[in-house]
Design a protein around this motif. Structure first.
Motif, PDB file in Angstrom:
ATOM      1  N   MET A   1       0.948  -1.154   0.144  1.00 47.47           N
ATOM      2  CA  MET A   1       0.202   0.046   0.113  1.00 47.47           C
ATOM      3  C   MET A   1       1.051   1.196  -0.240  1.00 47.47           C
ATOM      4  N   GLN A   2       1.240   1.855  -1.288  1.00 45.32           N
ATOM      5  CA  GLN A   2       1.876   2.943  -1.381  1.00 45.32           C
ATOM      6  C   GLN A   2       0.910   3.941  -1.934  1.00 45.32           C
ATOM      7  N   GLY A   3       1.201   5.292  -1.893  1.00 45.47           N
ATOM      8  CA  GLY A   3       0.489   6.519  -2.734  1.00 45.47           C
ATOM      9  C   GLY A   3       1.339   7.646  -2.453  1.00 45.47           C
ATOM     10  N   LEU A   4       0.460   8.465  -3.211  1.00 45.05           N
ATOM     11  CA  LEU A   4       1.015  10.007  -3.170  1.00 45.05           C
ATOM     12  C   LEU A   4      -0.153  10.863  -2.612  1.00 45.05           C
ATOM     13  N   HIS A   5      -0.156  11.646  -1.683  1.00 37.85           N
ATOM     14  CA  HIS A   5      -1.069  12.332  -1.011  1.00 37.85           C
ATOM     15  C   HIS A   5      -0.578  13.908  -1.056  1.00 37.85           C
ATOM     16  N   LEU A   6      -1.377  14.783  -1.942  1.00 41.14           N
ATOM     17  CA  LEU A   6      -1.414  15.890  -2.119  1.00 41.14           C
ATOM     18  C   LEU A   6      -2.249  16.894  -1.592  1.00 41.14           C
ATOM     19  N   THR A   7      -1.795  17.910  -0.843  1.00 36.12           N
ATOM     20  CA  THR A   7      -2.839  18.711  -0.371  1.00 36.12           C
ATOM     21  C   THR A   7      -2.376  20.250  -0.834  1.00 36.12           C
ATOM     22  N   ALA A   8      -3.460  21.163  -0.906  1.00 36.38           N
ATOM     23  CA  ALA A   8      -3.033  22.515  -1.373  1.00 36.38           C
ATOM     24  C   ALA A   8      -4.022  23.506  -0.683  1.00 36.38           C
ATOM     25  N   ASP A   9      -3.448  24.606  -0.170  1.00 39.03           N
ATOM     26  CA  ASP A   9      -4.280  25.514   0.689  1.00 39.03           C
ATOM     27  C   ASP A   9      -4.172  26.734  -0.345  1.00 39.03           C
ATOM     28  N   LEU A  10      -5.260  27.249  -0.784  1.00 37.32           N
ATOM     29  CA  LEU A  10      -5.313  28.483  -2.054  1.00 37.32           C
ATOM     30  C   LEU A  10      -5.727  29.645  -1.136  1.00 37.32           C
ATOM     31  N   VAL A  34     -10.775  15.405 -13.367  1.00 38.22           N
ATOM     32  CA  VAL A  34     -10.400  13.724 -12.755  1.00 38.22           C
ATOM     33  C   VAL A  34     -10.287  12.914 -14.404  1.00 38.22           C
ATOM     34  N   THR A  35     -11.036  13.110 -15.075  1.00 39.52           N
ATOM     35  CA  THR A  35     -11.113  12.337 -16.472  1.00 39.52           C
ATOM     36  C   THR A  35      -9.865  12.782 -17.361  1.00 39.52           C
ATOM     37  N   ARG A  36      -9.395  14.009 -17.402  1.00 39.85           N
ATOM     38  CA  ARG A  36      -8.118  14.468 -17.872  1.00 39.85           C
ATOM     39  C   ARG A  36      -6.944  14.003 -17.601  1.00 39.85           C
ATOM     40  N   SER A  37      -7.004  13.810 -16.058  1.00 37.89           N
ATOM     41  CA  SER A  37      -5.856  13.449 -15.495  1.00 37.89           C
ATOM     42  C   SER A  37      -5.597  11.820 -15.929  1.00 37.89           C
ATOM     43  N   GLY A  38      -6.524  11.175 -16.306  1.00 38.56           N
ATOM     44  CA  GLY A  38      -6.441   9.635 -16.227  1.00 38.56           C
ATOM     45  C   GLY A  38      -6.826   8.850 -15.457  1.00 38.56           C
ATOM     46  N   LEU A  39      -7.314   9.624 -14.268  1.00 37.25           N
ATOM     47  CA  LEU A  39      -7.964   8.821 -13.171  1.00 37.25           C
ATOM     48  C   LEU A  39      -9.395   8.613 -13.445  1.00 37.25           C
ATOM     49  N   THR A  40      -9.986   7.680 -12.475  1.00 39.28           N
ATOM     50  CA  THR A  40     -11.234   7.051 -12.651  1.00 39.28           C
ATOM     51  C   THR A  40     -12.200   7.564 -11.450  1.00 39.28           C
ATOM     52  N   GLY A  41     -13.193   8.277 -11.637  1.00 40.41           N
ATOM     53  CA  GLY A  41     -14.081   8.486 -10.828  1.00 40.41           C
ATOM     54  C   GLY A  41     -15.171   7.574 -10.454  1.00 40.41           C
ATOM     55  N   VAL A  42     -15.505   7.071  -9.437  1.00 42.35           N
ATOM     56  CA  VAL A  42     -16.627   6.182  -9.292  1.00 42.35           C
ATOM     57  C   VAL A  42     -17.647   6.642  -8.431  1.00 42.35           C
ATOM     58  N   ALA A  43     -17.656   7.621  -7.979  1.00 44.07           N
ATOM     59  CA  ALA A  43     -18.965   8.249  -7.111  1.00 44.07           C
ATOM     60  C   ALA A  43     -18.447   9.754  -6.727  1.00 44.07           C
ATOM     61  N   GLU A  66      -8.510   5.043  -7.757  1.00 44.61           N
ATOM     62  CA  GLU A  66      -7.458   5.086  -7.402  1.00 44.61           C
ATOM     63  C   GLU A  66      -7.218   5.879  -5.827  1.00 44.61           C
ATOM     64  N   SER A  67      -8.228   6.374  -5.493  1.00 45.21           N
ATOM     65  CA  SER A  67      -8.434   6.807  -4.011  1.00 45.21           C
ATOM     66  C   SER A  67      -9.440   7.883  -3.849  1.00 45.21           C
ATOM     67  N   HIS A  68      -9.206   9.165  -3.899  1.00 50.27           N
ATOM     68  CA  HIS A  68     -10.131  10.385  -3.451  1.00 50.27           C
ATOM     69  C   HIS A  68      -9.597  11.787  -4.076  1.00 50.27           C
ATOM     70  N   LEU A  69     -10.532  12.524  -4.318  1.00 48.73           N
ATOM     71  CA  LEU A  69     -10.215  14.037  -4.401  1.00 48.73           C
ATOM     72  C   LEU A  69     -11.344  14.525  -3.443  1.00 48.73           C
ATOM     73  N   ALA A  70     -10.893  15.822  -2.537  1.00 48.86           N
ATOM     74  CA  ALA A  70     -11.575  16.620  -1.780  1.00 48.86           C
ATOM     75  C   ALA A  70     -11.519  18.026  -2.062  1.00 48.86           C
ATOM     76  N   VAL A  71     -12.704  18.760  -2.064  1.00 49.62           N
ATOM     77  CA  VAL A  71     -12.522  20.323  -2.376  1.00 49.62           C
ATOM     78  C   VAL A  71     -13.350  20.781  -1.353  1.00 49.62           C
ATOM     79  N   VAL A  84      -5.956  15.525  -2.669  1.00 48.27           N
ATOM     80  CA  VAL A  84      -5.743  14.305  -3.772  1.00 48.27           C
ATOM     81  C   VAL A  84      -5.008  13.387  -3.097  1.00 48.27           C
ATOM     82  N   TYR A  85      -5.492  12.379  -3.051  1.00 51.94           N
ATOM     83  CA  TYR A  85      -4.714  11.152  -2.864  1.00 51.94           C
ATOM     84  C   TYR A  85      -4.902  10.021  -3.804  1.00 51.94           C
ATOM     85  N   VAL A  86      -3.589   9.347  -4.189  1.00 46.54           N
ATOM     86  CA  VAL A  86      -3.930   8.251  -5.229  1.00 46.54           C
ATOM     87  C   VAL A  86      -2.915   6.940  -4.380  1.00 46.54           C
ATOM     88  N   CYS A  87      -3.458   5.979  -4.566  1.00 46.74           N
ATOM     89  CA  CYS A  87      -2.613   4.650  -4.110  1.00 46.74           C
ATOM     90  C   CYS A  87      -2.147   4.131  -5.507  1.00 46.74           C
TER      91      CYS A  87
END
Length: 128
Positions: A1-10, A34-43, A66-71, A84-87
Protein backbone atom coordinates in the motif's frame (compact mmCIF):
# COMPACT_ATOMS: atom_id res chain seq x y z
CA UNK A 1 0.00 0.00 0.00
CA UNK A 2 1.86 3.02 -1.33
CA UNK A 3 0.57 6.33 -2.59
CA UNK A 4 0.94 10.04 -3.05
CA UNK A 5 -1.09 12.46 -0.95
CA UNK A 6 -1.21 16.04 -2.21
CA UNK A 7 -2.83 18.90 -0.33
CA UNK A 8 -3.08 22.53 -1.34
CA UNK A 9 -4.25 25.62 0.50
CA UNK A 10 -5.33 28.34 -1.91
CA UNK A 11 -5.60 32.00 -0.93
CA UNK A 12 -6.82 34.98 -2.93
CA UNK A 13 -9.27 33.05 -5.09
CA UNK A 14 -11.89 35.25 -6.79
CA UNK A 15 -15.10 34.73 -4.74
CA UNK A 16 -17.30 35.40 -7.78
CA UNK A 17 -16.04 32.31 -9.64
CA UNK A 18 -18.93 29.93 -10.20
CA UNK A 19 -16.87 27.01 -8.85
CA UNK A 20 -16.65 28.81 -5.49
CA UNK A 21 -20.44 28.94 -4.91
CA UNK A 22 -22.17 26.65 -7.41
CA UNK A 23 -22.02 22.95 -6.54
CA UNK A 24 -22.90 21.88 -10.08
CA UNK A 25 -20.10 24.01 -11.57
CA UNK A 26 -17.60 22.63 -9.06
CA UNK A 27 -18.74 19.05 -9.74
CA UNK A 28 -18.30 19.55 -13.49
CA UNK A 29 -14.81 21.01 -12.98
CA UNK A 30 -13.78 18.10 -10.76
CA UNK A 31 -15.23 15.41 -13.04
CA UNK A 32 -13.52 16.90 -16.09
CA UNK A 33 -10.19 17.31 -14.28
CA UNK A 34 -10.33 13.71 -13.01
CA UNK A 35 -11.02 12.40 -16.52
CA UNK A 36 -8.33 14.54 -18.18
CA UNK A 37 -5.76 13.42 -15.61
CA UNK A 38 -6.39 9.76 -16.47
CA UNK A 39 -7.91 8.85 -13.11
CA UNK A 40 -11.26 7.09 -12.67
CA UNK A 41 -14.17 8.61 -10.74
CA UNK A 42 -16.53 6.05 -9.24
CA UNK A 43 -18.85 8.23 -7.07
CA UNK A 44 -19.22 11.84 -5.96
CA UNK A 45 -21.02 14.15 -3.56
CA UNK A 46 -21.07 17.96 -3.58
CA UNK A 47 -22.82 19.97 -0.87
CA UNK A 48 -23.37 23.73 -0.73
CA UNK A 49 -23.79 25.16 2.72
CA UNK A 50 -26.69 27.46 3.61
CA UNK A 51 -27.79 30.16 3.33
CA UNK A 52 -27.71 30.01 -0.47
CA UNK A 53 -28.38 33.76 -0.75
CA UNK A 54 -24.99 34.51 0.78
CA UNK A 55 -21.48 33.52 -0.22
CA UNK A 56 -21.62 30.09 1.33
CA UNK A 57 -19.06 27.49 0.34
CA UNK A 58 -19.07 23.97 -1.00
CA UNK A 59 -17.57 20.69 0.12
CA UNK A 60 -17.13 18.17 -2.67
CA UNK A 61 -15.70 14.68 -2.83
CA UNK A 62 -14.96 12.48 -5.80
CA UNK A 63 -14.20 8.87 -4.93
CA UNK A 64 -11.62 7.54 -7.30
CA UNK A 65 -10.85 3.95 -8.21
CA UNK A 66 -7.35 5.08 -7.21
CA UNK A 67 -8.53 6.82 -3.95
CA UNK A 68 -10.07 10.34 -3.63
CA UNK A 69 -10.32 14.05 -4.41
CA UNK A 70 -11.77 16.46 -1.82
CA UNK A 71 -12.44 20.17 -2.36
CA UNK A 72 -13.62 22.77 0.16
CA UNK A 73 -14.42 26.35 -0.87
CA UNK A 74 -14.75 29.44 1.31
CA UNK A 75 -15.87 32.27 -1.02
CA UNK A 76 -16.21 34.64 1.94
CA UNK A 77 -12.48 34.18 2.57
CA UNK A 78 -11.33 33.70 -1.02
CA UNK A 79 -9.98 30.33 0.08
CA UNK A 80 -9.99 26.75 -1.16
CA UNK A 81 -8.44 23.56 0.19
CA UNK A 82 -7.68 20.62 -2.09
CA UNK A 83 -6.84 17.05 -1.17
CA UNK A 84 -5.76 14.50 -3.78
CA UNK A 85 -4.73 11.02 -2.73
CA UNK A 86 -3.89 8.19 -5.08
CA UNK A 87 -2.73 4.74 -4.17
CA UNK A 88 -0.09 3.18 -6.35
CA UNK A 89 -1.24 -0.40 -6.07
CA UNK A 90 -0.59 -2.06 -9.40
CA UNK A 91 0.60 1.15 -11.09
CA UNK A 92 2.24 4.44 -10.20
CA UNK A 93 -0.52 7.07 -10.33
CA UNK A 94 1.64 9.90 -9.00
CA UNK A 95 1.85 11.80 -12.31
CA UNK A 96 -1.93 11.58 -12.65
CA UNK A 97 -2.38 13.00 -9.15
CA UNK A 98 -0.04 15.88 -10.00
CA UNK A 99 -1.96 16.53 -13.25
CA UNK A 100 -5.27 16.59 -11.35
CA UNK A 101 -3.93 19.05 -8.79
CA UNK A 102 -2.43 21.26 -11.53
CA UNK A 103 -5.76 21.40 -13.40
CA UNK A 104 -7.59 22.49 -10.26
CA UNK A 105 -4.96 25.10 -9.40
CA UNK A 106 -5.31 26.60 -12.89
CA UNK A 107 -9.11 26.69 -12.60
CA UNK A 108 -9.10 28.46 -9.22
CA UNK A 109 -6.19 30.79 -10.14
CA UNK A 110 -5.23 31.69 -6.55
CA UNK A 111 -2.88 34.56 -5.72
CA UNK A 112 -1.08 32.31 -3.22
CA UNK A 113 -0.76 28.54 -3.03
CA UNK A 114 0.77 26.24 -0.43
CA UNK A 115 1.21 22.67 -1.68
CA UNK A 116 2.25 19.72 0.45
CA UNK A 117 3.35 16.34 -0.93
CA UNK A 118 3.39 13.26 1.23
CA UNK A 119 4.58 9.85 0.07
CA UNK A 120 2.52 7.29 1.89
CA UNK A 121 3.62 3.74 2.40
CA UNK A 122 2.72 1.00 4.83
CA UNK A 123 5.21 -1.52 6.07
CA UNK A 124 4.56 -4.85 4.45
CA UNK A 125 4.71 -6.91 7.61
CA UNK A 126 2.37 -9.84 7.98
CA UNK A 127 -0.39 -9.70 10.55
CA UNK A 128 0.31 -11.68 13.70
Amino acid sequence: MQGLHLTADLHGVEPALAVMRDADALATLCRDAVTRSGLTGVAELFHRFAPKEEQSGITGVVLLAESHLAVHTWPELGGVTLDVYVCNYGADNSAKAEALLDALLKAFAPRETEVQRLSRAAASTPAV
